[in-house]
Design a protein around this motif. Sequence first.
Motif: not given
Length: 278
Positions: A229-246
Amino acid sequence: MNPATEPLPDERLQRFARAVEERFGLSFPPRRQADLERGLRQAFAASTCQDLDEYYCLIQDPQAGALEMDRLVNALTVGETYFFRDAGQFNALYDHILPDIIERRRSVRVLRLWSAGCASGEEPLTLALALTEAGWMERLPIEIRASDASEALLDKARAGVFRERSFRALPPVLQAKYFEPNGSGWCVAPQILRAVSWQTANLTVEADVAALATADIIFCRNVFIYFSDAATAKVVNTFYRLMPSPGYLFVGTSESLLRLGTRFELEDIGNTFVYVKH
């Protein structure tokens, strides 16, 4: 002790479990101990090491042990995929998401898609094939990137030759249109293979994914089932921070990010659940 035949002590298994989790985020809780032991035996048997202590020291060496660590990770993960797996997600992509992105934008720029954890390449090549077949590759400048932590799997993907089991969900008419028989396999059409760029990337290392995660759409499917879960959260948070919107994140149909408190919003788009950054 002979690692090929004798039972492996728990402390030995845990040492290897910690090594792969620290490096790649792969998790082996008690329910997956048998998978860990089976994969470790398989990878050790393919090495030239005489015992597990020597093998452990080897995989810890970032240069000399890179190939052995690659082999171990491959043995610990299934890497099983096929063309048009969970086809509803691709339908949602070109029937709903792409039109929505175009409508929101005032000017057309390069549309970026990233297949994260692409294994032997069927997923990103499905993206290229599906978008070509639906006419999107002619309508927009589209960039498809694919990455995996395993260089051996990427070599298979770059070769573009696949066996029959990869075609279980691909309509025969599309197999005939985009593939040519090649010995015991099928070779993907050059224009489809050229549409994808390939690179090695460890999803838990931000420097590896920083440029990739700026994609408008990320397919990271059936990867987090192996992560803590810790690794998943780290990766997903990186995705969210770097992705454009939408931004749109597809995960495997059996995977859920809800328990992690992600900032992505889960939406039903074209009868398919997608994580969206607004």
